[in-house]
Motif scaffolding. Structure first.
Motif, PDB file in Angstrom:
ATOM      1  N   LEU A  43       0.762  -1.080   0.013  1.00 34.79           N
ATOM      2  CA  LEU A  43       0.070   0.019   0.005  1.00 34.79           C
ATOM      3  C   LEU A  43       0.888   1.253   0.087  1.00 34.79           C
ATOM      4  O   LEU A  43       0.562   2.179  -0.835  1.00 34.79           O
ATOM      5  CB  LEU A  43      -1.157  -0.194   1.237  1.00 34.79           C
ATOM      6  CG  LEU A  43      -1.718   1.152   1.374  1.00 34.79           C
ATOM      7  CD1 LEU A  43      -2.896   1.548   0.446  1.00 34.79           C
ATOM      8  CD2 LEU A  43      -2.520   1.165   2.706  1.00 34.79           C
ATOM      9  N   VAL A  75      -7.578  -6.484   1.461  1.00 32.13           N
ATOM     10  CA  VAL A  75      -8.399  -5.494   2.082  1.00 32.13           C
ATOM     11  C   VAL A  75      -7.543  -4.199   2.144  1.00 32.13           C
ATOM     12  O   VAL A  75      -8.215  -3.172   2.112  1.00 32.13           O
ATOM     13  CB  VAL A  75      -8.492  -5.829   3.453  1.00 32.13           C
ATOM     14  CG1 VAL A  75      -7.422  -6.024   4.571  1.00 32.13           C
ATOM     15  CG2 VAL A  75      -9.891  -5.279   3.927  1.00 32.13           C
ATOM     16  N   PHE A  76      -6.279  -4.124   2.020  1.00 29.66           N
ATOM     17  CA  PHE A  76      -5.405  -2.915   1.751  1.00 29.66           C
ATOM     18  C   PHE A  76      -5.575  -2.315   0.307  1.00 29.66           C
ATOM     19  O   PHE A  76      -5.232  -1.396   0.130  1.00 29.66           O
ATOM     20  CB  PHE A  76      -4.213  -3.064   2.405  1.00 29.66           C
ATOM     21  CG  PHE A  76      -4.078  -3.373   3.653  1.00 29.66           C
ATOM     22  CD1 PHE A  76      -4.313  -2.500   4.735  1.00 29.66           C
ATOM     23  CD2 PHE A  76      -3.867  -4.644   4.110  1.00 29.66           C
ATOM     24  CE1 PHE A  76      -4.302  -2.522   6.105  1.00 29.66           C
ATOM     25  CE2 PHE A  76      -3.945  -5.119   5.744  1.00 29.66           C
ATOM     26  CZ  PHE A  76      -4.099  -3.932   6.558  1.00 29.66           C
ATOM     27  N   LEU A  77      -5.794  -3.271  -0.779  1.00 27.92           N
ATOM     28  CA  LEU A  77      -5.159  -2.591  -2.098  1.00 27.92           C
ATOM     29  C   LEU A  77      -6.436  -2.428  -2.910  1.00 27.92           C
ATOM     30  O   LEU A  77      -6.302  -2.094  -4.073  1.00 27.92           O
ATOM     31  CB  LEU A  77      -4.201  -3.694  -2.617  1.00 27.92           C
ATOM     32  CG  LEU A  77      -2.956  -3.927  -1.946  1.00 27.92           C
ATOM     33  CD1 LEU A  77      -2.212  -5.021  -2.627  1.00 27.92           C
ATOM     34  CD2 LEU A  77      -2.334  -2.527  -1.806  1.00 27.92           C
ATOM     35  N   THR A  78      -7.669  -2.833  -2.415  1.00 32.46           N
ATOM     36  CA  THR A  78      -8.816  -2.573  -3.150  1.00 32.46           C
ATOM     37  C   THR A  78      -9.148  -0.907  -3.301  1.00 32.46           C
ATOM     38  O   THR A  78      -8.863  -0.215  -2.350  1.00 32.46           O
ATOM     39  CB  THR A  78      -9.854  -3.386  -2.697  1.00 32.46           C
ATOM     40  OG1 THR A  78     -10.056  -2.932  -1.285  1.00 32.46           O
ATOM     41  CG2 THR A  78     -10.022  -4.840  -2.739  1.00 32.46           C
ATOM     42  N   TYR A  79      -9.779  -0.723  -4.435  1.00 25.71           N
ATOM     43  CA  TYR A  79     -10.122   0.741  -4.682  1.00 25.71           C
ATOM     44  C   TYR A  79     -11.090   0.853  -5.365  1.00 25.71           C
ATOM     45  O   TYR A  79     -11.362   0.158  -6.340  1.00 25.71           O
ATOM     46  CB  TYR A  79      -8.910   1.608  -5.123  1.00 25.71           C
ATOM     47  CG  TYR A  79      -9.066   2.812  -5.758  1.00 25.71           C
ATOM     48  CD1 TYR A  79      -9.402   3.954  -4.666  1.00 25.71           C
ATOM     49  CD2 TYR A  79      -9.506   3.017  -6.758  1.00 25.71           C
ATOM     50  CE1 TYR A  79      -9.864   5.054  -5.057  1.00 25.71           C
ATOM     51  CE2 TYR A  79      -9.833   4.375  -7.445  1.00 25.71           C
ATOM     52  CZ  TYR A  79     -10.016   5.384  -6.251  1.00 25.71           C
ATOM     53  OH  TYR A  79     -10.399   6.894  -6.698  1.00 25.71           O
TER      54      TYR A  79
END
Lengths: 266, 350
Positions: free
Chosen positions: A124, A212-216
């Protein structure tokens, strides 16, 4: 051949262990699938009755279906990319001696030893620094990083085990190195390549911690959608969506098995 | 037609024609804009979509993109992208608000920007001008009335000897859920600065603890399978268990009820702050406020009139019950987090 008492004990113990291990591997998934067909409102076992209502709800749920689509295409692209990169890395490690070979090998396996949460946060920050965070690229790259070690390990094993005599014969007949790889090496290690592709697909398709950290931008993967859903609701819809995930994964494996045959794959 | 009537009509028609595009533009003033909202997934997001995003889109043309995630992951995303945040609106509970403020991620929101702020109940806005509280959830003792003979009335009752091996509690890593510890302290002469009464009670009643749940699902399962007879759970989850047919009784201790609040925040450097204010205002409207109680039986933070069939299931449904809401010093609670977790682990390992 004579069997004594110890042999019988070992045979029985072996059989019991095998059954226990297989049961442990298969039962949780089987239980989820069974519960997904319940006609009740809760995930009680045994199910209250048979119904497809939760599948209907799952297929009608826009967030779950768009997440399923996101997970599937991300996993397919990741599997293909991981296969290309992983094969190249494994081939280089297996066939050549070069400075930094040990480092490359260590780097290829390093994502396995870093906790996934730390990897997710690290990626991230890296992509934020590169100003790429608000695209799909971090999700692809994050999953690729997770999948590559499995691909390299599997392909490396195939390359090490396969007999190189045919490659040498082809080269003696003046085949170019690229032609040897294309016509001899790749077909011979095809089962290993496809196993690696399955590993990569499954690794990407089921990942939560890094995703969960990289979805956008609404591009949420199915495991993340499921994980967040559980925070507020706990009903058989969860089992139905999980079963859909299991079916998709099985479909991928079975398609590959149909294409090349189970014996070859094993 | 008389000349005067004709002139009047002509003027009115001309004015209407000229004003129509302007009025239309005002109505659809966010057309073409997409607001990025950090959602919490599942039914929660569906409810916000239905009661907040959809009516707002119809009225103003604003599209809301909800990305499901966790508040911890969303917080990390915001910290990593301060200049170009991935969300315009960030949701945080009372505990995460401390972190969001410490990291300087959110901006102040006043009544001038979000008029419905004036409807927020006294004491529900814990961080001054920061954060718009839109939902309240409590962590209360519950018990299975078929398995527990003598009703529980306080948090301290969870340490009663007759509940040996039957109490399910949350893991200490849950910042809001572990407020039962503060309740144990305050019910027994302690305070947030003196948690010793809670720790010594827990030490004495260690054998009561069946398990420390690592998730709400695990906690619910313990009650569904009747492994647990009593425990601490959110009021909404207690209601969920009851709707599934389990004889679960919620306890509202007269000394005070502990819980936390969910906030919506406009992120600093948000792309569309005006749209975010409109979104927050719709959340605080009657229509927006009643969505979560309807779907999940979560408490409200404004003076909205609750239908009786919903009000009966909520913790804070009367002025008397609201008066029981305990004020928590979240800064202190979060500052002591590591020490608290370490202490609990030590007690339970010992």
């Amino acid at each position: 051949m004579r069997y004594d008492f110890t042999d019988y004990v070992l045979i029985v113990a072996g059989a019991v262990t095998r059954v226990a291990v297989y049961a442990l591997l298969a039962l949780p998934a089987a239980l989820v699938v069974v519960l997904s067909f319940t006609s009740g409102e809760t995930m009680d076992f045994p199910p209250a009755g048979f119904s497809m209502q939760w599948y209907q709800k799952a297929f009608e749920s826009e967030p779950f279906m768009s997440a399923l689509w996101t997970s599937t295409y991300v996993a397919v692209i990741v599997a293909i990319a991981a296969l290309v990169i992983g094969f190249a890395a494994a081939f280089a490690i297996n066939r050549f001696d070069f400075p930094g070979k040990g480092l490359l090998q260590a780097l290829a396996f390093s994502p396995l030893i870093v906790p996934a949460v730390v990897l997710g946060i690290g990626l991230l920050y890296l992509f934020a620094w590169m100003n790429l965070i608000q695209t799909m690229f971090p999700l692809f790259a994050g999953h690729l990083v997770l999948a590559i070690p499995y691909v390299v390990r599997t392909v490396l094993a195939s390359l090490t085990l396969h007999n190189r005599v045919l490659e040498e014969a082809a080269m003696n007949l003046r085949a170019s190195p690229l032609r040897v790889v294309r016509r001899i090496t790749l077909p011979l290690i095809l089962p290993g390549l496809l196993s690696a592709a399955i590993f990569a697909f499954v690794t990407s398709f089921g990942n939560v911690t890094v995703s969960v950290f990289l979805t956008y931008g609404g591009n949420v993967t199915l495991p993340v959608q499921l994980f967040t859903y559980l925070d507020h609701s706990y009903n058989p819809l969860v089992a139905a969506v999980s079963s859909i995930m299991i079916f998709v994964t099985l479909a991928v494996i079975l398609t590959i098995e149909r294409l090349i045959g189970a014996e070859t794959l094993s | 037609m008389k000349r005067r009537t004709f002139l009047k009509l002509a003027t009115a028609t001309t004015m209407s024609t000229l004003a129509a595009p302007y009025v239309h533009a005002q109505e659809k003033k966010f057309a073409g804009i997409t607001l990025r909202f950090g959602g919490w997934g599942g039914l929660y997001d569906e409810t916000i979509q239905k009661y907040v995003a959809a009516p707002l889109e119809e009225r103003t043309g604003l599209k809301v993109q909800i990305t499901a995630g966790t508040q911890s992951a969303d917080l990390v995303k915001l910290v990593a992208n301060k200049e170009n945040p991935p969300f315009d609106v960030y949701q945080a509970d009372s505990a995460y608000m401390v972190e969001a403020l410490k990291a300087d991620l959110i901006q102040e929101v006043t009544e001038a920007e979000v008029p419905n702020i004036k409807r927020i109940l006294p004491g529900f806005r814990e961080y001054g001008e920061y954060g718009v509280p839109y939902s309240v959830f409590t962590y209360i003792p519950i018990y299975n009335s078929e398995l527990v003979e003598q009703p529980l009335t306080t948090y301290t009752d969870l340490t009663r000897p007759d509940l040996e091996g039957r109490v399910a509690l949350p893991a200490a890593t849950f910042d809001t859920w572990s407020l039962y510890l503060l309740a144990l302290a305050e019910e027994n002469g302690g305070s947030i600065s003196n948690m010793e009464p809670a720790y010594s009670l827990l030490e004495q009643a260690k054998s009561n603890i069946l398990a420390l749940a690592q998730s709400t699902v695990a906690m619910i399962q313990m009650f569904e399978t009747k492994e647990a007879s009593a425990g601490v759970i959110s009021d909404a989850r207690g209601h969920e268990l009851r709707t599934k047919g389990h004889p679960i009784v919620s306890v509202y201790p007269p000394q005070g009820i502990y819980g936390a609040t969910s906030y919506m925040n406009v992120v600093k450097n948000a792309k569309h702050p005006e749209a975010a204010f409109a979104f927050l205002d719709q959340m605080l409207s009657d229509e927006g406020m009643l969505g979560l109680p309807r779907a999940l039986r979560l408490g409200v933070t404004t003076d909205v009139k609750l239908p009786d069939e919903i009000a009966k299931d909520l913790t804070f449904n009367t002025p008397e019950r609201i008066a029981l809401k305990k004020k928590v010093d979240w800064q202190k609670w979060m500052a002591d987090r590591s020490a608290r977790i370490e202490r609990i682990n030590k007690i339970l390992r010992g």
